[in-house]
Design a protein around this motif. Sequence first.
Motif, short mmCIF file in Angstrom:
data_model
loop_
_atom_site.label_atom_id
_atom_site.label_comp_id
_atom_site.label_asym_id
_atom_site.label_seq_id
_atom_site.Cartn_x
_atom_site.Cartn_y
_atom_site.Cartn_z
N ALA A 16 0.83 -1.20 0.00
CA ALA A 16 0.00 0.00 0.00
C ALA A 16 0.86 1.25 0.00
CB ALA A 16 -0.94 -0.02 1.20
N ALA A 17 1.97 1.24 0.78
CA ALA A 17 2.86 2.38 0.80
C ALA A 17 3.53 2.59 -0.56
CB ALA A 17 3.92 2.20 1.88
N GLN A 18 3.91 1.50 -1.19
CA GLN A 18 4.50 1.62 -2.51
C GLN A 18 3.50 2.18 -3.53
OE1 GLN A 18 6.09 -2.17 -3.55
NE2 GLN A 18 7.86 -2.02 -2.17
N ILE A 19 2.26 1.69 -3.46
CA ILE A 19 1.23 2.21 -4.36
C ILE A 19 0.97 3.68 -4.10
CG2 ILE A 19 -1.20 2.00 -5.00
CD1 ILE A 19 -0.98 -0.98 -4.42
N THR A 20 0.91 4.06 -2.80
CA THR A 20 0.71 5.48 -2.45
C THR A 20 1.86 6.34 -2.94
OG1 THR A 20 -0.54 4.76 -0.50
CG2 THR A 20 0.24 7.04 -0.55
N ALA A 21 3.09 5.84 -2.75
CA ALA A 21 4.25 6.60 -3.22
C ALA A 21 4.23 6.75 -4.73
CB ALA A 21 5.53 5.90 -2.76
N GLN A 22 3.91 5.68 -5.43
CA GLN A 22 3.83 5.79 -6.89
C GLN A 22 2.73 6.75 -7.32
OE1 GLN A 22 3.41 1.81 -8.33
NE2 GLN A 22 5.48 1.17 -7.69
N ALA A 23 1.58 6.74 -6.61
CA ALA A 23 0.51 7.68 -6.94
C ALA A 23 0.94 9.12 -6.70
CB ALA A 23 -0.74 7.35 -6.12
N ILE A 24 1.65 9.35 -5.57
CA ILE A 24 2.14 10.70 -5.27
C ILE A 24 3.13 11.15 -6.33
CG2 ILE A 24 3.44 12.07 -3.61
CD1 ILE A 24 2.16 10.41 -1.40
N ILE A 25 4.03 10.26 -6.71
CA ILE A 25 5.02 10.61 -7.74
C ILE A 25 4.33 10.94 -9.06
CG2 ILE A 25 6.90 9.67 -9.14
CD1 ILE A 25 7.78 8.10 -6.67
N ALA A 26 3.32 10.12 -9.42
CA ALA A 26 2.60 10.39 -10.67
C ALA A 26 1.85 11.72 -10.60
CB ALA A 26 1.63 9.24 -10.96
N ARG A 27 1.24 12.00 -9.42
CA ARG A 27 0.52 13.27 -9.29
C ARG A 27 1.46 14.46 -9.37
NH1 ARG A 27 -1.84 12.09 -5.01
NH2 ARG A 27 -0.56 13.17 -3.47
N GLU A 28 2.62 14.35 -8.71
CA GLU A 28 3.58 15.45 -8.77
C GLU A 28 4.15 15.62 -10.16
OE1 GLU A 28 4.10 17.62 -6.50
OE2 GLU A 28 2.71 16.63 -5.13
N ARG A 29 4.35 14.50 -10.85
CA ARG A 29 4.80 14.61 -12.23
C ARG A 29 3.73 15.30 -13.09
NH1 ARG A 29 7.62 8.66 -13.31
NH2 ARG A 29 9.51 9.07 -12.07
N GLY A 30 2.44 15.02 -12.87
CA GLY A 30 1.38 15.71 -13.59
C GLY A 30 1.35 17.20 -13.29
#
Length: 678
Positions: free
Chosen positions: A564-578
Motif C-alpha cells: 500500500a505504501a509503494q502504491i501510495t508513493a507511486q501515486a504521489i510521484i505520478a501526481r507530482e509529475r502531472g
Amino acid sequence: MRVALDTDDIDLQSLPRFQRASRYQRILLQLALLVFIVALAMGVVWWWLPASIWRPLLAGNSAALAVLCAGLQAAYWVARWRSHALDQALGSAVTPDATKTAPQDSVATVPTGPLKRWLRKCSTWRDRVAQAVRRHGSAEGWAALCMGVLTLAALLLVINTWDLRLPPVALDVTAMTAAACAVLLAFGLLVLERYCAGKPVVEFPEAAQLAPLARVAITVSLLTTGCVLLSNGSRQWPTQVAVLIGLLPMVVAMELLLRALLSTFAPRNPRLEPEMLADSILAGLWRWPLRPLQNLQDELKQRFGIDLRQSWAFAYIRRALLPVLSVIAMIAWLLSGIAEIPIDARGIYERFGKPVAVLGPGLHAGLPWPMARVRLLENGVVHELATASAVEDANEQTQANADIELATAEGPPPRSANRLWDASHVAEKSQVIASLATTNMATTNMATTGTATARQSFHVVNMDVRFMYRIGLSDAAALAATYNSTDVPTLIRSTANRILVSYFASRTLEGVLGETRIQLARDIGAQVQADLDALNSGVEILATVIEAIHPPAAAANAYHSVQAAQITAQAIIARERGNAAEQINLAHLRAGMARDKATGVARETLATAEAAQLSFAAERNAYRTAGKAFLLERYFGQLTQGLANAQLVIVDHRLRGASSTIDLRNFAAPVDAKRVEQ
C-alpha cells in the motif's frame, strides 16, 4: 500334593519340605532382599543416566532381577506358611518369628551398644509386620501383591527405555568395568540357579520354578556383557540389541503380572497350603535344548493325566516330521524363484547380484533365492512432489486426509482449500528475491539531475511449487532409477531447491510477479529435467505447477502495508509529475503569449512609426509647395483638434455692439463646448 491343616491327617514332621521350611524361609528372605537392593540400585542409576546404551542395559538387568525377586518373595511366603504350620502342629505357643527373636530380646534387655539397640528395634517391627500379615491377609494374597508391584515396575522400566535410536558408546574403562560387573552378576546368578536346580523337589519344591527365573536373569546379564564389548562408538546394532534384550524379562513379567491379577479372584483358604504363584511357563521354556513339545506333554500328563507318548499317531508324526518339513522347505525354496509382477509394476531380474533384464507384468521363473531375485519397480505411476521436506509432505498428506474425512458437501471448506496469504501452508518454500529501488543522484558538474537504478534490497516470498514426475518407461530409465539413486523423491527435491534458489536469485519481485506462471513453471521444469538427465536418474518430469507466489503468512499484514505504501508513493510521484507537467505547459503558454504580445506591440509601434514617417514626408512636401499657407492651415487644424472638447470663454474688445463681460457663475449643467459667449 497340597496339605490342608483341617482335613488332612498328615504328620507334617514326616514331610521334608515342612522340616526345612524355617531354613529356606530365612535363605529366601535374605536372597530376596539382596536381589531387591541390587535391582533398586540399578534402577536409581538408570534414572540419572542420559539417553544412551546404558539405559536399556540397566533397565533390562533391573527388570530381570525384579522378576527374580518376585519369584523369591513368592517362594518365601510359601516357606513361611509351612514353617508356621509346622509350629502349630507341634503345639508351639509362639510363631517362628517370635522363636527367632526371643533370644535377641533376652540379650537386648540390657542394651550394650547402639547396634544391638537398632537390631532389637528391627526385630520388634518385624514382629509387628508379621502380626499384621496374619491378621489382614493370607500368604497367597501378600505374595500376589508383592509380585504384582515388582513385575509392574519391571514392565515400566523396559517400556520407558524402548528406543532403537539411542546413541552408541565407545569401549572405554567405564564400559569394561560395567562388563566385569555384569559377568560377576551372571556368576552369582549362576550359583543361585545351580543351587535351585540341585535341590530335590521333596525338600524344596519351589526350586524348580526359581531356576528358570534365574536363567532369564543370567541370559540378560551375559547379553548385556556382549553388547558392551561389541560397542565401539559407531555401531548402532549393539544398542538396538540392548533394547531388544528387555523383551525377555518383559514377557516373563507380563505373565507373572497376569498370574497375580488372576489369583485375586481365586478362593483362598488360610488353612490350605499355598501354591507357588511365580511359576512361569515362558521362563520354563528357557532351557537348552529347547523341548516345547516335551514340556507340553509333561504338563498334560501332570494336570489332566493324558500321556501322548503312548499314541502311535503322535509317534508317527514325530518320526515323519523332519522329512516332511525338509521336503516342504525344499519346495518353498524352489518356489522363491517364481516372481509375480503386478500390472502396474516392473521387475528387475538380478542374477548373482547383476541386473540381467527388466521384466514386465506377469509370472516369471528364475533361479531361487539367494542366487537370483526380482526387484519390483513402478510402471508409469505418476507422483506429485512438493519442494518442502519429507516430514512436511507427510504432515500435509495427513492433514489432507483429515480434511477429506471431515469435509462435507454442505459444511465449511477444508483447510487445504485455503489459499489466503495469511494462512500457513506446509508445502510452500521460502525464496529470496531481489528488489530494484530507484534513487536520485545529483550530478556535481551539471545543474541537471539524473536517475540511476541500483539493487539495494530483497524480498522473502513463499512459493508452492509442485512437480509431477514418474520413472521413465524405458528399460534404461528403470535401471538408472533403481541403481543410480537410493531415494528418488529426495533427489528431485534437492535438485529442484537448488534450481529454484539459483533461478530466483537473478530475478526481481516485479519480474517474477509480472511474468506468467506458465512460462515460469516451464523454465523451472526444463532446468530441473536437464539436471536430472545429467545425473542419469531415470526420472521424467511431466509437469511443473506453481500454485501460489506470496509473502510469508507471518508477514502478510506488513507486506500489505508495504505494498500500500509503494502504491501510495507511486501515486504521489505520478501526481507530482502531472503537476510539474501542468506548470511547464502553463509556463510555455504564458511565455508564448508574452512573446506574441511583444511581437504585436513591436509591429504596431513600427507601423505607427512608418505612418508618422509617411505623414512627415507628406507634410514636408506640402510645406515645400504651399509655404506659410500650409503652416497656417496646419496651425488651425491642430488648434481645432485641440480645442474640440475644451470649454472656452473668449473675451475680445473688438466685438461690436456689446461690452466685454465675464460671467463667473457656476452652473451645474455642463457648458456646451461649442457655445461661445460673446
